[in-house]
Write a protein that holds these residues in place. Structure first.
Motif, PDB file in Angstrom:
ATOM      1  N   PRO A 263       0.821  -1.214   0.000  1.00 18.40           N
ATOM      2  CA  PRO A 263       0.000   0.000   0.000  1.00 18.40           C
ATOM      3  C   PRO A 263       0.862   1.274   0.000  1.00 18.40           C
ATOM      4  O   PRO A 263       1.907   1.336   0.648  1.00 18.40           O
ATOM      5  CB  PRO A 263      -0.810  -0.118   1.293  1.00 18.40           C
ATOM      6  CG  PRO A 263      -0.863  -1.580   1.572  1.00 18.40           C
ATOM      7  CD  PRO A 263       0.455  -2.128   1.105  1.00 18.40           C
ATOM      8  N   GLY A 264       0.393   2.278  -0.744  1.00 20.35           N
ATOM      9  CA  GLY A 264       1.104   3.558  -0.831  1.00 20.35           C
ATOM     10  C   GLY A 264       2.205   3.571  -1.863  1.00 20.35           C
ATOM     11  O   GLY A 264       2.802   4.636  -2.113  1.00 20.35           O
ATOM     12  N   GLN A 265       2.510   2.448  -2.464  1.00 24.74           N
ATOM     13  CA  GLN A 265       3.600   2.385  -3.443  1.00 24.74           C
ATOM     14  C   GLN A 265       3.156   2.980  -4.774  1.00 24.74           C
ATOM     15  O   GLN A 265       2.031   2.775  -5.219  1.00 24.74           O
ATOM     16  CB  GLN A 265       4.036   0.933  -3.635  1.00 24.74           C
ATOM     17  CG  GLN A 265       5.184   0.756  -4.629  1.00 24.74           C
ATOM     18  CD  GLN A 265       5.597  -0.703  -4.757  1.00 24.74           C
ATOM     19  OE1 GLN A 265       5.246  -1.537  -3.910  1.00 24.74           O
ATOM     20  NE2 GLN A 265       6.327  -1.015  -5.808  1.00 24.74           N
ATOM     21  N   ARG A 266       4.052   3.722  -5.414  1.00 18.45           N
ATOM     22  CA  ARG A 266       3.809   4.263  -6.750  1.00 18.45           C
ATOM     23  C   ARG A 266       4.205   3.205  -7.771  1.00 18.45           C
ATOM     24  O   ARG A 266       5.323   2.677  -7.727  1.00 18.45           O
ATOM     25  CB  ARG A 266       4.622   5.536  -6.972  1.00 18.45           C
ATOM     26  CG  ARG A 266       4.604   6.081  -8.379  1.00 18.45           C
ATOM     27  CD  ARG A 266       3.333   6.791  -8.682  1.00 18.45           C
ATOM     28  NE  ARG A 266       3.283   7.251 -10.080  1.00 18.45           N
ATOM     29  CZ  ARG A 266       2.276   7.911 -10.593  1.00 18.45           C
ATOM     30  NH1 ARG A 266       1.227   8.202  -9.834  1.00 18.45           N
ATOM     31  NH2 ARG A 266       2.277   8.280 -11.849  1.00 18.45           N
ATOM     32  N   VAL A 267       3.306   2.875  -8.692  1.00 22.25           N
ATOM     33  CA  VAL A 267       3.592   1.860  -9.712  1.00 22.25           C
ATOM     34  C   VAL A 267       3.404   2.482 -11.085  1.00 22.25           C
ATOM     35  O   VAL A 267       2.651   3.444 -11.268  1.00 22.25           O
ATOM     36  CB  VAL A 267       2.673   0.628  -9.553  1.00 22.25           C
ATOM     37  CG1 VAL A 267       2.906  -0.056  -8.223  1.00 22.25           C
ATOM     38  CG2 VAL A 267       1.218   1.011  -9.707  1.00 22.25           C
ATOM     39  N   GLU A 268       4.109   1.933 -12.067  1.00 23.63           N
ATOM     40  CA  GLU A 268       4.014   2.398 -13.439  1.00 23.63           C
ATOM     41  C   GLU A 268       3.217   1.407 -14.271  1.00 23.63           C
ATOM     42  O   GLU A 268       3.067   0.240 -13.899  1.00 23.63           O
ATOM     43  CB  GLU A 268       5.419   2.567 -14.044  1.00 23.63           C
ATOM     44  CG  GLU A 268       6.285   3.588 -13.337  1.00 23.63           C
ATOM     45  CD  GLU A 268       5.705   4.990 -13.384  1.00 23.63           C
ATOM     46  OE1 GLU A 268       5.038   5.318 -14.406  1.00 23.63           O
ATOM     47  OE2 GLU A 268       5.895   5.753 -12.427  1.00 23.63           O
ATOM     48  N   LYS A 269       2.717   1.893 -15.392  1.00 23.84           N
ATOM     49  CA  LYS A 269       1.967   1.040 -16.309  1.00 23.84           C
ATOM     50  C   LYS A 269       2.846  -0.122 -16.737  1.00 23.84           C
ATOM     51  O   LYS A 269       3.998   0.051 -17.123  1.00 23.84           O
ATOM     52  CB  LYS A 269       1.525   1.840 -17.530  1.00 23.84           C
ATOM     53  CG  LYS A 269       0.737   1.046 -18.568  1.00 23.84           C
ATOM     54  CD  LYS A 269       0.360   1.943 -19.731  1.00 23.84           C
ATOM     55  CE  LYS A 269      -0.352   1.169 -20.824  1.00 23.84           C
ATOM     56  NZ  LYS A 269      -1.689   0.716 -20.420  1.00 23.84           N
ATOM     57  N   GLY A 270       2.308  -1.359 -16.641  1.00 26.36           N
ATOM     58  CA  GLY A 270       3.060  -2.549 -17.022  1.00 26.36           C
ATOM     59  C   GLY A 270       3.862  -3.170 -15.898  1.00 26.36           C
ATOM     60  O   GLY A 270       4.511  -4.197 -16.098  1.00 26.36           O
ATOM     61  N   GLN A 271       3.848  -2.562 -14.718  1.00 25.79           N
ATOM     62  CA  GLN A 271       4.587  -3.120 -13.587  1.00 25.79           C
ATOM     63  C   GLN A 271       3.814  -4.304 -13.001  1.00 25.79           C
ATOM     64  O   GLN A 271       2.591  -4.318 -12.956  1.00 25.79           O
ATOM     65  CB  GLN A 271       4.794  -2.052 -12.514  1.00 25.79           C
ATOM     66  CG  GLN A 271       5.634  -2.508 -11.327  1.00 25.79           C
ATOM     67  CD  GLN A 271       5.932  -1.367 -10.385  1.00 25.79           C
ATOM     68  OE1 GLN A 271       5.941  -0.190 -10.787  1.00 25.79           O
ATOM     69  NE2 GLN A 271       6.182  -1.678  -9.125  1.00 25.79           N
TER      70      GLN A 271
END
Length: 311
Positions: A263-271
């Motif tokens: 939770p709270g983690q920034r993720v990128e498209k395709g991760q």
């Protein structure tokens, strides 16, 4: 007293020959005077002709120099004309390229959500014409063209300063929007969005997403960049990940066997978010995929790749 008569003046010319007798030639005075006069005229004529010949040679040399200078100036003029022609052609080519850049910037402004601007210079505007006219040389006309091109380039730079940040924000939003498949090993949809027959008993129930068939342990990918709102056990969805995206969008990935984010983690498209499982309310390995807009579930099919959106 008896007056003596004056005898005419005569001149005697002695001609001596080596080894021979001498001869005397007597000439009257008028003949000698005539000879001297003719000699003087002949000498003067020769001097006059020599002087005119010298002037003619001087003029010929000067004429040749002027001819060479005229040829040099003619070549320089032709070179200047060719240069001006090249500059004009370059200006026209640059103008065409600028028009293409303007169209691209307008498209970028549209994508960035900015209002369109009229970038066309005044000389292209329709309307009346009038006033006096002053002739200009080709070089002045070429320089004027380049001045206009430079002014337009500065205008485009100013536009780019405004467009680039807005476009970056727009692209960030586009990357954040849920689009595409969350699986690489897609094997079809086993349950669609909407009302369906209850797979665990009698009756019907509302299904708020799609069930995508996939082998156990297959990686699950984020369909858009965002922030992990929840990651863990989520009731009927079992192990699941909920992502917050831009413009009020959320996506949910359920029935996972294992999580790869927190939770709270920034993720990128395709991760990778986790791996396919059968946790929670599930009859077998698959991925439950939901799309929400401001908390309301949406049919995920329009957000999938075009290849699958029609299925």
């Amino acid at each position: 007293m008896k007056r003596r008569s004056r005898r005419p003046v005569r001149y005697t010319l002695f001609l001596a020959r080596s080894g021979g007798e001498s001869r005397a030639l007597s000439l009257p005075g008028w003949a000698v005077a005539l000879f001297l006069a003719l000699l003087t005229l002949w000498t003067g004529a020769n001097l006059y002709l020599w002087h005119r010949s010298r002037e003619a040679r001087t003029l010929e040399v000067r004429l040749q120099a002027l001819s060479q200078e005229a040829r040099r100036l003619s070549l320089a003029l032709e070179a200047e004309r060719a240069k001006n022609g090249a500059l004009s052609e370059e200006a026209r080519r640059t103008q065409r390229e600028l028009e293409e850049i303007k169209k691209a910037i307008e498209e970028l402004r549209r994508r960035a959500g900015l209002s369109p601007l009229n970038l066309l210079p005044v000389r292209y505007q329709e309307g009346g014409q009038g006033g006096g006219a002053v002739a200009v040389s080709p070089s002045e006309d070429a320089l004027a063209g380049w001045a206009e091109v430079r002014a337009e380039v500065l205008d485009l730079k100013n536009q780019l300063r405004e467009v680039v940040p807005a476009l970056e924000r727009t692209l960030e939003v586009e990357r954040s929007l849920p689009r595409g498949l969350p699986l690489r090993g897609y094997e079809g949809i086993t349950s669609f969005f909407g009302m369906r027959k209850n797979p665990f008993g009698p009756g019907y129930e509302f299904h708020d997403g799609l069930d995508l068939a996939a082998p156990y342990g297959a990686p699950v990918y984020a369909t858009g960049s965002g922030v992990v709102a929840q990651a863990g056990w989520m009731g009927a969805y079992g192990l699941a990940v909920l992502l917050d995206h831009a413009e009020g969008y959320q996506t949910l990935y359920g029935h996972l066997s294992r999580l790869a984010v927190r939770p709270g983690q920034r993720v990128e498209k395709g991760q990778v978010l986790g791996y396919v499982g059968s946790t929670g309310r599930s009859t077998g390995p698959h991925l439950h995929y939901s799309v929400y807009r401001h908390g309301t579930p949406r049919d995920p099919r329009p957000y999938l790749d075009p290849l699958w959106a029609s299925r």
